[in-house]
Design an enzyme around this catalytic site. Sequence first.
Site, PDB file in Angstrom:
ATOM      1  N   SER A 110     -31.171 -25.559  11.711  1.00 28.07           N
ATOM      2  CA  SER A 110     -32.556 -26.288  11.906  1.00 28.07           C
ATOM      3  C   SER A 110     -32.914 -26.164  13.186  1.00 28.07           C
ATOM      4  CB  SER A 110     -32.034 -27.659  11.477  1.00 28.07           C
ATOM      5  OG  SER A 110     -33.222 -28.493  12.179  1.00 28.07           O
ATOM      6  N   SER A 111     -34.342 -26.282  13.657  1.00 24.50           N
ATOM      7  CA  SER A 111     -34.485 -26.260  14.893  1.00 24.50           C
ATOM      8  C   SER A 111     -33.976 -27.155  15.725  1.00 24.50           C
ATOM      9  CB  SER A 111     -36.144 -26.127  14.813  1.00 24.50           C
ATOM     10  OG  SER A 111     -36.613 -27.354  14.450  1.00 24.50           O
ATOM     11  N   CYS A 112     -33.568 -28.160  15.114  1.00 24.22           N
ATOM     12  CA  CYS A 112     -32.742 -29.314  16.017  1.00 24.22           C
ATOM     13  C   CYS A 112     -31.605 -29.094  16.753  1.00 24.22           C
ATOM     14  CB  CYS A 112     -32.773 -30.548  15.455  1.00 24.22           C
ATOM     15  SG  CYS A 112     -31.520 -30.524  14.133  1.00 24.22           S
ATOM     16  N   TYR A 139     -26.343 -34.658  13.480  1.00 27.66           N
ATOM     17  CA  TYR A 139     -26.779 -33.722  12.445  1.00 27.66           C
ATOM     18  C   TYR A 139     -26.716 -32.368  13.272  1.00 27.66           C
ATOM     19  CZ  TYR A 139     -29.748 -31.052   9.281  1.00 27.66           C
ATOM     20  OH  TYR A 139     -30.597 -30.413   8.251  1.00 27.66           O
ATOM     21  N   LYS A 143     -24.521 -28.732  12.738  1.00 26.73           N
ATOM     22  CA  LYS A 143     -25.440 -27.575  12.212  1.00 26.73           C
ATOM     23  C   LYS A 143     -24.869 -26.706  13.232  1.00 26.73           C
ATOM     24  CE  LYS A 143     -27.667 -28.263   8.639  1.00 26.73           C
ATOM     25  NZ  LYS A 143     -27.662 -27.815   7.485  1.00 26.73           N
ATOM     26  N   THR A 167     -38.039 -23.745  10.899  1.00 23.67           N
ATOM     27  CA  THR A 167     -38.746 -24.911  11.667  1.00 23.67           C
ATOM     28  C   THR A 167     -39.020 -26.002  10.597  1.00 23.67           C
ATOM     29  OG1 THR A 167     -41.024 -25.177  12.797  1.00 23.67           O
ATOM     30  CG2 THR A 167     -41.030 -23.916  10.782  1.00 23.67           C
ATOM     31  N   HIS A 182     -40.367 -36.495   6.562  1.00 18.72           N
ATOM     32  CA  HIS A 182     -41.041 -35.704   7.609  1.00 18.72           C
ATOM     33  C   HIS A 182     -42.675 -36.109   7.673  1.00 18.72           C
ATOM     34  CE1 HIS A 182     -37.349 -33.330   6.951  1.00 18.72           C
ATOM     35  NE2 HIS A 182     -37.312 -33.924   8.202  1.00 18.72           N
TER      36      HIS A 182
HETATM   37  N1  LIG Z   1     -36.859 -29.731   5.153  1.00 20.54           N
HETATM   38  C1  LIG Z   1     -36.945 -29.302   6.439  1.00 20.54           C
HETATM   39  O1  LIG Z   1     -37.911 -29.202   7.129  1.00 20.54           O
HETATM   40  C2  LIG Z   1     -35.805 -28.308   7.131  1.00 20.54           C
HETATM   41  C3  LIG Z   1     -35.969 -27.613   8.223  1.00 20.54           C
HETATM   42  C4  LIG Z   1     -35.192 -27.072   8.911  1.00 20.54           C
HETATM   43  C5  LIG Z   1     -33.883 -26.926   7.991  1.00 20.54           C
HETATM   44  N2  LIG Z   1     -33.729 -27.265   6.904  1.00 20.54           N
HETATM   45  C6  LIG Z   1     -32.226 -27.109   6.216  1.00 20.54           C
HETATM   46  O2  LIG Z   1     -32.405 -26.733   4.839  1.00 20.54           O
HETATM   47  C7  LIG Z   1     -31.413 -27.361   4.133  1.00 20.54           C
HETATM   48  C8  LIG Z   1     -31.776 -28.027   3.038  1.00 20.54           C
HETATM   49  O3  LIG Z   1     -32.620 -28.907   3.298  1.00 20.54           O
HETATM   50  P1  LIG Z   1     -33.706 -29.731   2.259  1.00 20.54           P
HETATM   51  O4  LIG Z   1     -34.837 -30.107   3.229  1.00 20.54           O
HETATM   52  O5  LIG Z   1     -33.750 -28.885   1.151  1.00 20.54           O
HETATM   53  O6  LIG Z   1     -32.876 -31.167   2.027  1.00 20.54           O
HETATM   54  P2  LIG Z   1     -32.824 -31.650   0.513  1.00 20.54           P
HETATM   55  O7  LIG Z   1     -34.199 -31.823  -0.165  1.00 20.54           O
HETATM   56  O8  LIG Z   1     -32.384 -33.078   0.930  1.00 20.54           O
HETATM   57  O9  LIG Z   1     -31.580 -30.931  -0.294  1.00 20.54           O
HETATM   58  C9  LIG Z   1     -30.586 -31.100   0.015  1.00 20.54           C
HETATM   59  C10 LIG Z   1     -29.784 -30.978  -1.222  1.00 20.54           C
HETATM   60  O10 LIG Z   1     -28.152 -30.968  -0.760  1.00 20.54           O
HETATM   61  C11 LIG Z   1     -27.574 -31.783  -1.896  1.00 20.54           C
HETATM   62  N3  LIG Z   1     -26.459 -32.451  -1.288  1.00 20.54           N
HETATM   63  C12 LIG Z   1     -26.451 -33.227  -0.348  1.00 20.54           C
HETATM   64  N4  LIG Z   1     -25.064 -33.642  -0.244  1.00 20.54           N
HETATM   65  C13 LIG Z   1     -24.316 -33.054  -1.215  1.00 20.54           C
HETATM   66  C14 LIG Z   1     -23.025 -32.924  -1.484  1.00 20.54           C
HETATM   67  N5  LIG Z   1     -22.033 -33.687  -0.842  1.00 20.54           N
HETATM   68  N6  LIG Z   1     -22.389 -32.207  -2.489  1.00 20.54           N
HETATM   69  C15 LIG Z   1     -23.582 -31.456  -3.251  1.00 20.54           C
HETATM   70  N7  LIG Z   1     -24.719 -31.351  -2.844  1.00 20.54           N
HETATM   71  C16 LIG Z   1     -25.158 -32.340  -2.013  1.00 20.54           C
HETATM   72  C17 LIG Z   1     -28.685 -32.724  -2.326  1.00 20.54           C
HETATM   73  O11 LIG Z   1     -28.341 -33.278  -3.541  1.00 20.54           O
HETATM   74  P3  LIG Z   1     -28.619 -35.070  -3.641  1.00 20.54           P
HETATM   75  O12 LIG Z   1     -30.227 -35.183  -3.500  1.00 20.54           O
HETATM   76  O13 LIG Z   1     -28.208 -35.251  -5.062  1.00 20.54           O
HETATM   77  O14 LIG Z   1     -27.915 -35.697  -2.769  1.00 20.54           O
HETATM   78  C18 LIG Z   1     -29.980 -32.178  -2.084  1.00 20.54           C
HETATM   79  O15 LIG Z   1     -30.062 -31.408  -3.548  1.00 20.54           O
HETATM   80  C19 LIG Z   1     -30.528 -28.110   5.289  1.00 20.54           C
HETATM   81  O16 LIG Z   1     -29.351 -27.332   5.688  1.00 20.54           O
HETATM   82  C20 LIG Z   1     -31.482 -28.428   6.208  1.00 20.54           C
HETATM   83  O17 LIG Z   1     -30.609 -28.490   7.403  1.00 20.54           O
HETATM   84  C21 LIG Z   1     -34.623 -28.155   6.179  1.00 20.54           C
END
Ligand SMILES: NC(=O)c1ccc[n+]([C@@H]2O[C@H](COP(=O)([O-])OP(=O)(O)OC[C@H]3O[C@@H](n4cnc5c(N)ncnc54)[C@H](OP(=O)(O)O)[C@@H]3O)[C@@H](O)[C@H]2O)c1
Length: 315
Positions: A110-112, A139, A143, A167, A182
Amino acid sequence: MQLKPGSRIYVAGHRGLVGAAVVRALERAGYHNRLLRTHAELDLTEQSAVRAMFERERPEVVILAAARVGGIHANSTQPATFIRDNLLIQDNVIDAAHRSGVAKFVFLGSSCIYPKLAPQPIREDSLLTGPLEPTNEWYAVAKIAGLKMCQAYRRQYGFNAISLMPTNLYGPGDNFDLQNSHVLPALIRRFHEAKERRDPAISIWGTGTPRREFLHVDDMADAVVFLLRHYDDEGIVNVGWGEDVTIRELAELVRKVCGFQGDLGFDASKPDGTPRKLLDTTRLTGLGWRPKITLEAGVKGTYEWFKEHRADARL
Ligand SMILES: NC(=O)c1ccc[n+]([C@@H]2O[C@H](COP(=O)([O-])OP(=O)(O)OC[C@H]3O[C@@H](n4cnc5c(N)ncnc54)[C@H](OP(=O)(O)O)[C@@H]3O)[C@@H](O)[C@H]2O)c1
């Protein structure tokens, strides 16, 4: 790596914002042999269960889109949960993938991870050059450990793991919970509900002048598939739109898309956060990939999705 149409691809976290978009992108690109497990079926913080699944199922490719994700409130009230879950998930999945002979691994950071005061636009070589933003350092530290683990496994074992740093992402399947979401999904929900109630005005925290970058999650997923095919190096890769907007510009756009007729005000007594956060995407564009979904088209699509899925969206 030569990805074959029949390659068995495990998308961890396929019900999340990014994971679901990756599944859609793989489908579009003709990769139909997918391995999926919900959180309830496989808790990735449980090492023995993760190892057993990899030994049994033997995926060839892994995209790790499962993580404990949340906003400032969640990060600051549950620091232990954020650092523990993310360290365990990535440690278990990276190690099990290496042990079971996975040919290609994609880690999402992540950008953080970058220092709070990194020069803008933020280049990949800003990593570990200064202090982190304190509100989400738990977090971010997890990462950073994840991307370093990928680099270490590549050096010691020749494990083909790449790390992408997205981002701010948005799109269908986003989290619209006002406590935990967000800025972009929060604005969509607030403008929509204000329109329904016929409120005369909406007030937004801060001055509206901070600049932020937003990338549609389908562009992000497209970049994941592109880099899966075309990038096999240890250097981390930023994934962004390449330009930013002010919070005021974003709010005006969301107001227009939602059709809110009232006034838009800014509460300058509330904190603004970092003045600017934009990723330098020269490395990615140099590899030949560019995003396609403009902010206006992306916000329109996300608003349509929100209206259609209000009953089952994360609110
Ligand atoms: N969204 C953004 O703006 C953004 C930006 C930069 C990077 N990212 C990166 O992209 C990745 C995904 O983010 P996202 O936004 O898609 O998050 P998200 O919508 O919260 O999805 C995360 C998924 O991981 C699952 N999960 C969490 N804990 C788990 C565990 N212990 N075992 C199995 N599954 C688990 C969750 O299932 P449950 O919901 O059932 O717990 C959910 O399906 C992350 O690494 C994040 O850092 C996201």
